[in-house]
Design a protein around this motif. Sequence first.
Motif, PDB file in Angstrom:
ATOM      1  N   THR A  24       0.760  -1.158  -0.119  1.00 12.29           N
ATOM      2  CA  THR A  24       0.038  -0.168   0.030  1.00 12.29           C
ATOM      3  C   THR A  24       0.897   1.173  -0.017  1.00 12.29           C
ATOM      4  O   THR A  24       0.260   2.327  -0.335  1.00 12.29           O
ATOM      5  CB  THR A  24      -0.883  -0.053   1.131  1.00 12.29           C
ATOM      6  OG1 THR A  24      -0.285  -0.065   2.503  1.00 12.29           O
ATOM      7  CG2 THR A  24      -1.993  -1.222   1.191  1.00 12.29           C
ATOM      8  N   GLN A  25       2.180   1.188   0.376  1.00 12.69           N
ATOM      9  CA  GLN A  25       2.889   2.349   0.618  1.00 12.69           C
ATOM     10  C   GLN A  25       3.125   3.341  -0.962  1.00 12.69           C
ATOM     11  O   GLN A  25       2.792   4.221  -0.942  1.00 12.69           O
ATOM     12  CB  GLN A  25       4.059   2.060   1.058  1.00 12.69           C
ATOM     13  CG  GLN A  25       5.116   3.340   1.192  1.00 12.69           C
ATOM     14  CD  GLN A  25       6.385   3.093   1.817  1.00 12.69           C
ATOM     15  OE1 GLN A  25       6.725   2.045   2.062  1.00 12.69           O
ATOM     16  NE2 GLN A  25       7.237   4.119   2.145  1.00 12.69           N
ATOM     17  N   PRO A  26       3.202   2.437  -1.985  1.00 10.69           N
ATOM     18  CA  PRO A  26       3.354   3.334  -3.367  1.00 10.69           C
ATOM     19  C   PRO A  26       2.360   3.783  -3.742  1.00 10.69           C
ATOM     20  O   PRO A  26       1.890   4.665  -4.328  1.00 10.69           O
ATOM     21  CB  PRO A  26       3.856   2.110  -4.243  1.00 10.69           C
ATOM     22  CG  PRO A  26       4.596   1.073  -3.500  1.00 10.69           C
ATOM     23  CD  PRO A  26       3.866   0.922  -2.210  1.00 10.69           C
ATOM     24  N   LEU A  27       0.946   3.069  -3.182  1.00 10.95           N
ATOM     25  CA  LEU A  27      -0.198   3.899  -3.601  1.00 10.95           C
ATOM     26  C   LEU A  27      -0.476   4.987  -2.917  1.00 10.95           C
ATOM     27  O   LEU A  27      -1.005   5.881  -3.608  1.00 10.95           O
ATOM     28  CB  LEU A  27      -1.534   2.568  -3.234  1.00 10.95           C
ATOM     29  CG  LEU A  27      -1.335   1.495  -4.119  1.00 10.95           C
ATOM     30  CD1 LEU A  27      -2.719   0.528  -3.636  1.00 10.95           C
ATOM     31  CD2 LEU A  27      -1.674   1.661  -5.646  1.00 10.95           C
ATOM     32  N   PHE A  28      -0.102   5.131  -1.554  1.00 13.54           N
ATOM     33  CA  PHE A  28      -0.401   6.420  -0.894  1.00 13.54           C
ATOM     34  C   PHE A  28       0.888   7.492  -1.347  1.00 13.54           C
ATOM     35  O   PHE A  28       0.667   8.514  -1.381  1.00 13.54           O
ATOM     36  CB  PHE A  28      -0.263   6.039   0.683  1.00 13.54           C
ATOM     37  CG  PHE A  28      -1.215   5.338   1.068  1.00 13.54           C
ATOM     38  CD1 PHE A  28      -2.837   5.670   0.705  1.00 13.54           C
ATOM     39  CD2 PHE A  28      -1.206   4.266   2.131  1.00 13.54           C
ATOM     40  CE1 PHE A  28      -3.567   4.827   1.288  1.00 13.54           C
ATOM     41  CE2 PHE A  28      -2.074   3.487   2.487  1.00 13.54           C
ATOM     42  CZ  PHE A  28      -3.555   3.609   2.299  1.00 13.54           C
ATOM     43  N   ASN A  29       1.809   7.157  -2.028  1.00 13.74           N
ATOM     44  CA  ASN A  29       2.889   7.892  -2.229  1.00 13.74           C
ATOM     45  C   ASN A  29       3.046   8.133  -3.543  1.00 13.74           C
ATOM     46  O   ASN A  29       4.181   8.640  -4.330  1.00 13.74           O
ATOM     47  CB  ASN A  29       4.324   7.454  -1.700  1.00 13.74           C
ATOM     48  CG  ASN A  29       4.353   7.499  -0.106  1.00 13.74           C
ATOM     49  OD1 ASN A  29       3.759   8.214   0.569  1.00 13.74           O
ATOM     50  ND2 ASN A  29       5.364   6.708   0.528  1.00 13.74           N
ATOM     51  N   ARG A  30       1.894   7.967  -4.487  1.00 14.97           N
ATOM     52  CA  ARG A  30       1.798   7.902  -5.912  1.00 14.97           C
ATOM     53  C   ARG A  30       2.240   9.316  -6.148  1.00 14.97           C
ATOM     54  O   ARG A  30       3.044   9.597  -7.205  1.00 14.97           O
ATOM     55  CB  ARG A  30       0.541   7.320  -6.019  1.00 14.97           C
ATOM     56  CG  ARG A  30       0.466   7.572  -7.727  1.00 14.97           C
ATOM     57  CD  ARG A  30      -0.875   6.908  -8.126  1.00 14.97           C
ATOM     58  NE  ARG A  30      -1.419   7.469  -9.459  1.00 14.97           N
ATOM     59  CZ  ARG A  30      -2.659   7.573  -9.717  1.00 14.97           C
ATOM     60  NH1 ARG A  30      -3.807   7.057  -9.297  1.00 14.97           N
ATOM     61  NH2 ARG A  30      -2.810   7.887 -10.984  1.00 14.97           N
ATOM     62  N   HIS A  31       1.823  10.326  -5.693  1.00 20.00           N
ATOM     63  CA  HIS A  31       1.892  11.695  -6.382  1.00 20.00           C
ATOM     64  C   HIS A  31       3.280  12.092  -5.836  1.00 20.00           C
ATOM     65  O   HIS A  31       3.930  12.884  -6.889  1.00 20.00           O
ATOM     66  CB  HIS A  31       0.722  12.586  -5.785  1.00 20.00           C
ATOM     67  CG  HIS A  31      -0.574  12.341  -6.001  1.00 20.00           C
ATOM     68  ND1 HIS A  31      -0.841  12.539  -7.415  1.00 20.00           N
ATOM     69  CD2 HIS A  31      -1.580  11.797  -5.420  1.00 20.00           C
ATOM     70  CE1 HIS A  31      -2.215  12.268  -7.660  1.00 20.00           C
ATOM     71  NE2 HIS A  31      -2.778  11.804  -6.250  1.00 20.00           N
ATOM     72  N   GLN A  32       3.815  11.638  -4.768  1.00 21.17           N
ATOM     73  CA  GLN A  32       5.211  12.105  -4.608  1.00 21.17           C
ATOM     74  C   GLN A  32       6.085  11.404  -5.268  1.00 21.17           C
ATOM     75  O   GLN A  32       7.221  12.152  -5.751  1.00 21.17           O
ATOM     76  CB  GLN A  32       5.439  11.689  -2.958  1.00 21.17           C
ATOM     77  CG  GLN A  32       6.862  12.115  -2.448  1.00 21.17           C
ATOM     78  CD  GLN A  32       7.027  11.839  -1.087  1.00 21.17           C
ATOM     79  OE1 GLN A  32       6.110  11.048  -0.506  1.00 21.17           O
ATOM     80  NE2 GLN A  32       8.332  12.376  -0.572  1.00 21.17           N
ATOM     81  N   LEU A  33       6.033  10.362  -5.781  1.00 19.09           N
ATOM     82  CA  LEU A  33       6.833   9.487  -6.608  1.00 19.09           C
ATOM     83  C   LEU A  33       6.519   9.977  -8.115  1.00 19.09           C
ATOM     84  O   LEU A  33       7.689  10.371  -8.791  1.00 19.09           O
ATOM     85  CB  LEU A  33       6.464   8.024  -6.466  1.00 19.09           C
ATOM     86  CG  LEU A  33       6.691   7.215  -5.509  1.00 19.09           C
ATOM     87  CD1 LEU A  33       6.286   5.704  -5.671  1.00 19.09           C
ATOM     88  CD2 LEU A  33       8.039   7.337  -5.267  1.00 19.09           C
ATOM     89  N   LYS A  34       5.746  10.497  -8.486  1.00 15.28           N
ATOM     90  CA  LYS A  34       5.522  11.118  -9.931  1.00 15.28           C
ATOM     91  C   LYS A  34       6.267  12.470  -9.708  1.00 15.28           C
ATOM     92  O   LYS A  34       6.735  12.620 -10.732  1.00 15.28           O
ATOM     93  CB  LYS A  34       3.995  11.361 -10.145  1.00 15.28           C
ATOM     94  CG  LYS A  34       3.364   9.966 -10.636  1.00 15.28           C
ATOM     95  CD  LYS A  34       1.804  10.242 -11.266  1.00 15.28           C
ATOM     96  CE  LYS A  34       1.310   8.904 -11.865  1.00 15.28           C
ATOM     97  NZ  LYS A  34      -0.006   9.304 -12.272  1.00 15.28           N
ATOM     98  N   ALA A  35       6.182  13.286  -8.834  1.00 16.47           N
ATOM     99  CA  ALA A  35       6.551  14.391  -8.787  1.00 16.47           C
ATOM    100  C   ALA A  35       8.175  14.348  -8.797  1.00 16.47           C
ATOM    101  O   ALA A  35       8.972  15.179  -9.311  1.00 16.47           O
ATOM    102  CB  ALA A  35       6.302  15.139  -7.397  1.00 16.47           C
ATOM    103  N   GLY A  36       8.751  13.253  -7.892  1.00 17.11           N
ATOM    104  CA  GLY A  36      10.104  13.197  -8.071  1.00 17.11           C
ATOM    105  C   GLY A  36      10.542  12.709  -9.382  1.00 17.11           C
ATOM    106  O   GLY A  36      11.781  13.077  -9.718  1.00 17.11           O
ATOM    107  N   LEU A  37       9.766  12.035 -10.184  1.00 19.19           N
ATOM    108  CA  LEU A  37      10.122  11.491 -11.422  1.00 19.19           C
ATOM    109  C   LEU A  37      10.380  12.880 -12.305  1.00 19.19           C
ATOM    110  O   LEU A  37      11.074  12.783 -13.160  1.00 19.19           O
ATOM    111  CB  LEU A  37       9.215  10.452 -12.024  1.00 19.19           C
ATOM    112  CG  LEU A  37       9.246  10.006 -13.523  1.00 19.19           C
ATOM    113  CD1 LEU A  37      10.669   9.501 -13.671  1.00 19.19           C
ATOM    114  CD2 LEU A  37       8.235   9.183 -13.830  1.00 19.19           C
ATOM    115  N   ALA A  38       9.104  13.677 -12.221  1.00 21.51           N
ATOM    116  CA  ALA A  38       9.069  15.005 -13.063  1.00 21.51           C
ATOM    117  C   ALA A  38      10.322  15.738 -12.881  1.00 21.51           C
ATOM    118  O   ALA A  38      10.987  16.232 -13.596  1.00 21.51           O
ATOM    119  CB  ALA A  38       7.974  15.663 -12.779  1.00 21.51           C
ATOM    120  N   VAL A  39      10.505  15.903 -11.461  1.00 17.98           N
ATOM    121  CA  VAL A  39      12.146  16.800 -11.056  1.00 17.98           C
ATOM    122  C   VAL A  39      13.072  16.033 -11.626  1.00 17.98           C
ATOM    123  O   VAL A  39      13.941  16.682 -12.322  1.00 17.98           O
ATOM    124  CB  VAL A  39      12.030  16.867  -9.637  1.00 17.98           C
ATOM    125  CG1 VAL A  39      13.439  17.450  -9.337  1.00 17.98           C
ATOM    126  CG2 VAL A  39      10.918  17.865  -9.084  1.00 17.98           C
TER     127      VAL A  39
END
Length: 144
Positions: A24-39
């Motif tokens: 469940t952690q990647p599901l909850f941190n989905r936006h944070q992971l996408k933002a890190g990828l964009a950066v």
Amino acid sequence: MNAFKLPLLFNGSSLAYGLLGGVTQPLFNRHQLKAGLAVASAGQNIAFYNYRQSILQGYQEVLSSLKGIEHYLKIVDLNQSEVQVLTDAVSTSTELYLNGYASYLEVITAQKGVLEAELKRTASQKELLTVVLDLYRSLGGGWE
């Protein structure tokens, strides 16, 4: 997993709790992971464009230095021709003076012209060497 009590199944030290948290952690941190990828992607693009700009600037410096060398070689050659012609003029005016057809002022004026032409040639040679030095620096030589 061997526990028969339901509260022990969701205890912090149980395998089920760790597995549930890992899923469940990647599901909850989905936006944070996408933002890190964009950066990271934006940083990569910035690095690529900076590298490209450096390559283009280096190419432009080398090309302008090569054109400058070509230009100053022609100027030095023309100045050398001018010095030769004026040196011939000095010898001609000296002969005319010795034969009584010219004044000594004309000899001095011709010598002055040779001196000025030699100074121009020397300045052109200095500029040529400066452009060669710039080419050397553009190709990666030098201390800076």
